[in-house]
Scaffold this motif. Structure first.
Motif, PDB file in Angstrom:
ATOM      1  N   ASP A  55       7.621 -12.052  31.835  1.00 45.78           N
ATOM      2  CA  ASP A  55       9.039 -11.910  32.201  1.00 45.78           C
ATOM      3  C   ASP A  55       9.770 -13.243  32.034  1.00 45.78           C
ATOM      4  O   ASP A  55      10.907 -13.286  31.561  1.00 45.78           O
ATOM      5  N   TRP A  56       9.106 -14.341  32.423  1.00 46.50           N
ATOM      6  CA  TRP A  56       9.734 -15.660  32.283  1.00 46.50           C
ATOM      7  C   TRP A  56       9.985 -15.967  30.797  1.00 46.50           C
ATOM      8  O   TRP A  56      11.049 -16.470  30.429  1.00 46.50           O
ATOM      9  N   ILE A  57       8.985 -15.668  29.965  1.00 46.86           N
ATOM     10  CA  ILE A  57       9.149 -15.956  28.521  1.00 46.86           C
ATOM     11  C   ILE A  57      10.261 -15.077  27.936  1.00 46.86           C
ATOM     12  O   ILE A  57      11.100 -15.546  27.160  1.00 46.86           O
ATOM     13  N   ASN A  58      10.282 -13.801  28.340  1.00 46.80           N
ATOM     14  CA  ASN A  58      11.337 -12.912  27.830  1.00 46.80           C
ATOM     15  C   ASN A  58      12.720 -13.406  28.252  1.00 46.80           C
ATOM     16  O   ASN A  58      13.661 -13.382  27.454  1.00 46.80           O
ATOM     17  N   ALA A  59      12.820 -13.863  29.498  1.00 45.09           N
ATOM     18  CA  ALA A  59      14.113 -14.376  29.981  1.00 45.09           C
ATOM     19  C   ALA A  59      14.522 -15.613  29.189  1.00 45.09           C
ATOM     20  O   ALA A  59      15.693 -15.771  28.814  1.00 45.09           O
ATOM     21  N   PHE A  60      13.539 -16.472  28.899  1.00 40.51           N
ATOM     22  CA  PHE A  60      13.838 -17.674  28.114  1.00 40.51           C
ATOM     23  C   PHE A  60      14.305 -17.301  26.706  1.00 40.51           C
ATOM     24  O   PHE A  60      15.280 -17.858  26.187  1.00 40.51           O
ATOM     25  N   PHE A  61      13.633 -16.319  26.091  1.00 40.23           N
ATOM     26  CA  PHE A  61      14.001 -15.902  24.732  1.00 40.23           C
ATOM     27  C   PHE A  61      15.391 -15.278  24.708  1.00 40.23           C
ATOM     28  O   PHE A  61      16.169 -15.493  23.779  1.00 40.23           O
ATOM     29  N   VAL A  62      15.701 -14.486  25.739  1.00 40.28           N
ATOM     30  CA  VAL A  62      17.045 -13.889  25.822  1.00 40.28           C
ATOM     31  C   VAL A  62      18.088 -14.994  25.942  1.00 40.28           C
ATOM     32  O   VAL A  62      19.153 -14.953  25.300  1.00 40.28           O
ATOM     33  N   PHE A  63      17.767 -16.024  26.741  1.00 41.71           N
ATOM     34  CA  PHE A  63      18.699 -17.142  26.936  1.00 41.71           C
ATOM     35  C   PHE A  63      18.965 -17.869  25.610  1.00 41.71           C
ATOM     36  O   PHE A  63      20.119 -18.081  25.226  1.00 41.71           O
ATOM     37  N   VAL A  64      17.880 -18.244  24.901  1.00 42.38           N
ATOM     38  CA  VAL A  64      18.095 -19.010  23.657  1.00 42.38           C
ATOM     39  C   VAL A  64      18.656 -18.120  22.542  1.00 42.38           C
ATOM     40  O   VAL A  64      19.378 -18.590  21.671  1.00 42.38           O
ATOM     41  N   ARG A  65      18.337 -16.824  22.616  1.00 39.17           N
ATOM     42  CA  ARG A  65      18.823 -15.929  21.548  1.00 39.17           C
ATOM     43  C   ARG A  65      20.300 -15.596  21.728  1.00 39.17           C
ATOM     44  O   ARG A  65      21.088 -15.725  20.783  1.00 39.17           O
ATOM     45  N   ASP A  66      20.681 -15.188  22.944  1.00 44.95           N
ATOM     46  CA  ASP A  66      22.045 -14.706  23.170  1.00 44.95           C
ATOM     47  C   ASP A  66      22.975 -15.802  23.695  1.00 44.95           C
ATOM     48  O   ASP A  66      24.066 -15.985  23.160  1.00 44.95           O
ATOM     49  N   VAL A 200       9.932 -10.944  14.679  1.00 43.53           N
ATOM     50  CA  VAL A 200      10.502  -9.591  14.644  1.00 43.53           C
ATOM     51  C   VAL A 200      11.740  -9.517  15.534  1.00 43.53           C
ATOM     52  O   VAL A 200      12.743  -8.890  15.178  1.00 43.53           O
ATOM     53  N   VAL A 201      11.686 -10.198  16.699  1.00 47.54           N
ATOM     54  CA  VAL A 201      12.830 -10.172  17.619  1.00 47.54           C
ATOM     55  C   VAL A 201      14.048 -10.856  17.001  1.00 47.54           C
ATOM     56  O   VAL A 201      15.171 -10.351  17.063  1.00 47.54           O
ATOM     57  N   PHE A 202      13.814 -12.002  16.359  1.00 47.43           N
ATOM     58  CA  PHE A 202      14.949 -12.773  15.837  1.00 47.43           C
ATOM     59  C   PHE A 202      15.382 -12.318  14.439  1.00 47.43           C
ATOM     60  O   PHE A 202      16.560 -12.391  14.093  1.00 47.43           O
ATOM     61  N   ILE A 203      14.442 -11.871  13.630  1.00 49.75           N
ATOM     62  CA  ILE A 203      14.754 -11.591  12.222  1.00 49.75           C
ATOM     63  C   ILE A 203      14.721 -10.103  11.904  1.00 49.75           C
ATOM     64  O   ILE A 203      15.436  -9.633  11.033  1.00 49.75           O
ATOM     65  N   PHE A 284       1.859  -5.691   8.770  1.00 46.58           N
ATOM     66  CA  PHE A 284       2.080  -5.061  10.078  1.00 46.58           C
ATOM     67  C   PHE A 284       3.551  -5.119  10.490  1.00 46.58           C
ATOM     68  O   PHE A 284       3.959  -4.401  11.389  1.00 46.58           O
ATOM     69  N   ILE A 285       4.335  -6.008   9.865  1.00 44.36           N
ATOM     70  CA  ILE A 285       5.769  -6.064  10.198  1.00 44.36           C
ATOM     71  C   ILE A 285       6.603  -5.679   8.974  1.00 44.36           C
ATOM     72  O   ILE A 285       7.695  -6.204   8.761  1.00 44.36           O
ATOM     73  N   GLY A 286       6.035  -4.786   8.180  1.00 42.14           N
ATOM     74  CA  GLY A 286       6.812  -4.191   7.086  1.00 42.14           C
ATOM     75  C   GLY A 286       6.886  -5.001   5.825  1.00 42.14           C
ATOM     76  O   GLY A 286       7.734  -4.733   4.968  1.00 42.14           O
ATOM     77  N   ALA A 613       2.213  -4.886  21.862  1.00 42.70           N
ATOM     78  CA  ALA A 613       3.364  -5.781  22.075  1.00 42.70           C
ATOM     79  C   ALA A 613       4.161  -5.923  20.791  1.00 42.70           C
ATOM     80  O   ALA A 613       5.397  -5.984  20.810  1.00 42.70           O
ATOM     81  N   LEU A 614       3.454  -5.965  19.648  1.00 41.87           N
ATOM     82  CA  LEU A 614       4.141  -6.065  18.350  1.00 41.87           C
ATOM     83  C   LEU A 614       4.968  -4.808  18.086  1.00 41.87           C
ATOM     84  O   LEU A 614       6.111  -4.889  17.630  1.00 41.87           O
ATOM     85  N   SER A 615       4.395  -3.640  18.405  1.00 43.33           N
ATOM     86  CA  SER A 615       5.108  -2.376  18.178  1.00 43.33           C
ATOM     87  C   SER A 615       6.365  -2.293  19.041  1.00 43.33           C
ATOM     88  O   SER A 615       7.390  -1.762  18.608  1.00 43.33           O
ATOM     89  N   SER A 616       6.273  -2.812  20.288  1.00 47.97           N
ATOM     90  CA  SER A 616       7.422  -2.704  21.190  1.00 47.97           C
ATOM     91  C   SER A 616       8.277  -3.977  21.189  1.00 47.97           C
ATOM     92  O   SER A 616       9.185  -4.104  22.006  1.00 47.97           O
ATOM     93  N   THR A 617       7.959  -4.916  20.259  1.00 43.57           N
ATOM     94  CA  THR A 617       8.639  -6.231  20.149  1.00 43.57           C
ATOM     95  C   THR A 617       8.802  -6.907  21.517  1.00 43.57           C
ATOM     96  O   THR A 617       9.867  -7.404  21.866  1.00 43.57           O
ATOM     97  N   ASP A 618       7.729  -6.883  22.287  1.00 42.10           N
ATOM     98  CA  ASP A 618       7.708  -7.536  23.602  1.00 42.10           C
ATOM     99  C   ASP A 618       7.219  -8.975  23.415  1.00 42.10           C
ATOM    100  O   ASP A 618       6.010  -9.248  23.394  1.00 42.10           O
TER     101      ASP A 618
END
Length: 654
Positions: A55-66, A200-203, A284-286, A613-618
């Protein structure tokens, strides 16, 4: 202090360390034996100990991404990479993009391959390079292979340039190097999938995502080799540069980097091999190309077609490896003043001449332009027939082996690993760490596995550990005797090292083909693939270690009347042990990577969760799982490196 006193003091310290290690080991045994009466908090990590890292990493990624807008920056970079990919795609396999002049006939690319191989190392490399392109075209795999190469052509220069700049910065600044080193250690221990999820999340998915993850994955070896090369530049060379009045930039551009050429080109070799390994897995990522086709064929259990694609990937890997190694070892050719342009550029002119001739012929002979699937040659049916015959022939053996290994070996060992209280495992690792390197190593072991316990993935991590332990043990049973056997004869050693070199160029995906063919999709196939992958460094470093033992020591043993076996056990193996342990270290790292990749044929370890995690881009979950794998590798690396260093000091090798 005399040498004798120092030796005695060292022995006393080692003895105290070993004694403490045994005490902690005894405590671990008590904890394990008392499993049934232990409080639940010592059997499995309690809820309060598990921290929400994901959750901490996801919050950090949301912060730097958005919030920081990193998404726009990454998308802009991805658009630039996509434009370059469109150009190479048009030239190599005729994608409808600018500059609208492709596809280049396969005969032109093959002829250029022949000339480059000849220019680098003569006819043998020329035949390998050109022959690889001929094989690809004749087998009707041109489009898939060019899809793969078009990404490498774009990704490798980015990685090389970025790695070189970072290497120079690390060489210039000790502080920057100290910050960079742990990052590189973790980056080189992370499994491939851990790189894919943030991309996958960013690109997104597709070729540009495949190219960017390839760039990120292949940079670390270039940084390390650039740094190593710049450090090894002789002081006399730098002094002569100063005496010529060079500025700092001129010294770097015209003296240091050219002198470090060999190490930098070895880094280029590593970058290209890493690019190929990641491009294959990026399916695996197309990412389209050979990897995606191989994945589809393996999932459909089409062995013949899988082998065809596998041969192509292996040929490409060997070709790229041999060409870049030949480039690294080939010294620049200097000509006398007044030498004609034709002599100085004979290979360039030869390549241009052959390319023009092939281009002209391709206008009149369609098969020299493109070979479609209908006109292509295939060996899949004979391979399928031979594979079916072989599988039927050995089916009783493989059936029995599968039953025996699953029922009597793998499941009991896996259950034993899962039965162990986590407190006992931590104590066991602390005991090993203390015995090898004292308090610091014990804390390192506790730190790495403590973080895994706090991640909440303890059981999955234990299944990964069990697979690696079983696979490395089997690989050791195979690899050590093979290495010892190979080291007794120079020709045999040369041949074994050549085979190891070749096998190490294979992308890890290739090792799945034979085991899936023999054992199907189950734990035995996973362990089998890991054993094949992990045995190579064990054989290689056993041979290298035994060959490096000084001749004077072997002669002294012979003169003392020692038999061949006594010389081996009492002299050669003890002296070679530090080098052999480097092979063990690499074997564990290779096994960790392979276990994660093999997850797609069915495991229940961290690799399976990483694929989810890769399938759900977590991103958070993927990075936590990737770091758990990296911590296992780093812990083993620390223990082996510490032990090897102390052993070398004891043997007087350092």
């Amino acid at each position: 202090m005399t040498d004798q006193t120092m030796t005695f003091s060292g022995r006393s310290q080692n003895w105290t360390r070993a004694k403490t290690g045994w005490v902690i080991f005894a405590a671990a045994c008590v904890l394990a034996l008392g499993n049934s009466v232990l409080p639940a908090g010592l059997v499995r990590p309690p809820e309060w100990l598990i921290l929400p890292f994901a959750d901490w990493i996801n919050a950090f990624f949301v912060f730097v991404r958005d919030d920081l807008g990193l998404l726009y920056l990454t998308r802009a970079f991805a658009d630039g990479v996509e434009w370059l990919l469109d150009v190479t795609a048009n030239l190599l396999y005729g994608k409808n993009r600018w500059p609208q002049i492709g596809p280049i006939p396969w005969t032109v690319i093959a002829s250029i391959g022949f000339v480059i191989g000849y220019a680098l190392q003569g006819w043998r490399l020329s035949l390998l390079t050109g022959g690889t392109f001929v094989w690809i075209a004749v087998m009707g795999q041109w489009k898939w292979a060019m899809e793969t190469l078009s990404v490498i052509v774009v990704a490798a220069p980015f990685s090389i340039l970025f790695g070189l700049v970072m290497g120079v910065l690390a060489w210039r600044s000790k502080t920057f190097e100290r910050i960079l080193n742990p990052v590189l250690n973790i980056a080189q221990s992370l499994p491939h999938f851990a790189y894919m999820i943030p991309v996958v999340v960013f690109i997104g998915v597709g070729p540009k995502a495949g190219a960017i993850v390839t760039i990120i994955f292949s940079v670390p070896p270039m940084i390390r080799m650039s740094l190593l090369g710049l450090r090894k530049v002789p002081h006399e060379v730098i002094e002569s540069g100063h005496m010529c009045g060079s500025t700092r930039w001129q010294l770097l551009r015209y003296v240091r980097i050219p002198t470090a050429r060999t190490e930098i080109l070895v880094g280029v070799n590593q970058v290209i091999m890493q690019c190929l390994a990641m491009v294959v897995l990026a399916s695996f990522i197309g990412m389209p190309g050979l990897g995606q086709k191989l994945l589809q064929l393996l999932q459909a259990l089409k062995i013949g077609r899988s082998v065809e694609i596998g041969i192509t990937i292996v040929l490409l890997a060997v070709m790229l490896d041999r060409c870049t190694k030949a480039w690294a070892t080939k010294q620049p050719e200097h000509f006398e003043k007044g030498t004609s342009f034709a002599v100085r550029n004979k290979f360039l002119l030869l390549g241009l001449g052959l390319s023009l001739a092939c281009l002209l012929l391709a206008q009149f002979i369609p098969l020299m332009d493109q070979i479609g699937r209908r006109d292509a040659f295939t060996i899949s049916k004979p391979i399928d027939a031979v594979a079916d015959w072989f599988i039927v022939l050995i089916d009783p053996v493989t059936q029995w082996l599968r039953w025996f290994l699953i029922t009597w070996v793998l499941i009991p060992i896996r259950d034993a690993f899962l039965w162990m209280p986590y407190a006992a495992v931590l104590a066991l690792l602390a005991a090993a760490g203390w015995a090898i390197g004292g308090l610091r190593s014990a804390l390192v072991c506790l730190g790495f596995f403590g973080l895994i316990a706090m991640s909440g993935w303890w059981d999955r991590a234990m299944i990964t550990v069990y697979t690696v332990v079983v696979a490395v043990s089997i690989a050791a049973v195979i690899g050590f005797p093979l290495g010892i056997w190979g080291s007794f004869n120079e020709k045999r050693a040369g041949l074994a090292l050549l085979i190891c070199d070749t096998l190490q160029t294979f992308p890890s995906f290739i090792y799945l083909i034979p085991v899936v063919m023999l054992f199907g999709v189950n734990d035995v196939a996973v362990v089998g693939a890991v054993v094949l992958f992990a045995a190579v460094p064990l054989v290689r470093y056993t041979i290298e270690g035994l060959r490096q033992v000084p001749e004077t020591l072997i002669e002294a043993a012979d003169m003392s009347g020692a038999t061949r076996m006594q010389t081996l056990w009492k002299v050669r193996l003890p002296m070679a042990l530090p080098t052999i342990m480097v092979g063990v270290n690499q074997s564990v790292m290779f096994s960790l990577f392979m276990v994660i990749i093999a997850a797609f044929i069915g495991t229940q370890d961290l690799g399976q969760e990483m694929q989810r995690a890769l399938s759900s881009t977590d991103v958070g979950k993927g990075l936590v799982l990737g770091l758990a794998v990296a911590f296992m590798g780093l812990m083993v690396d620390h223990l082996v490196t510490t032990w090897a260093r102390s052993k070398k000091e004891a043997l007087g090798l350092e």
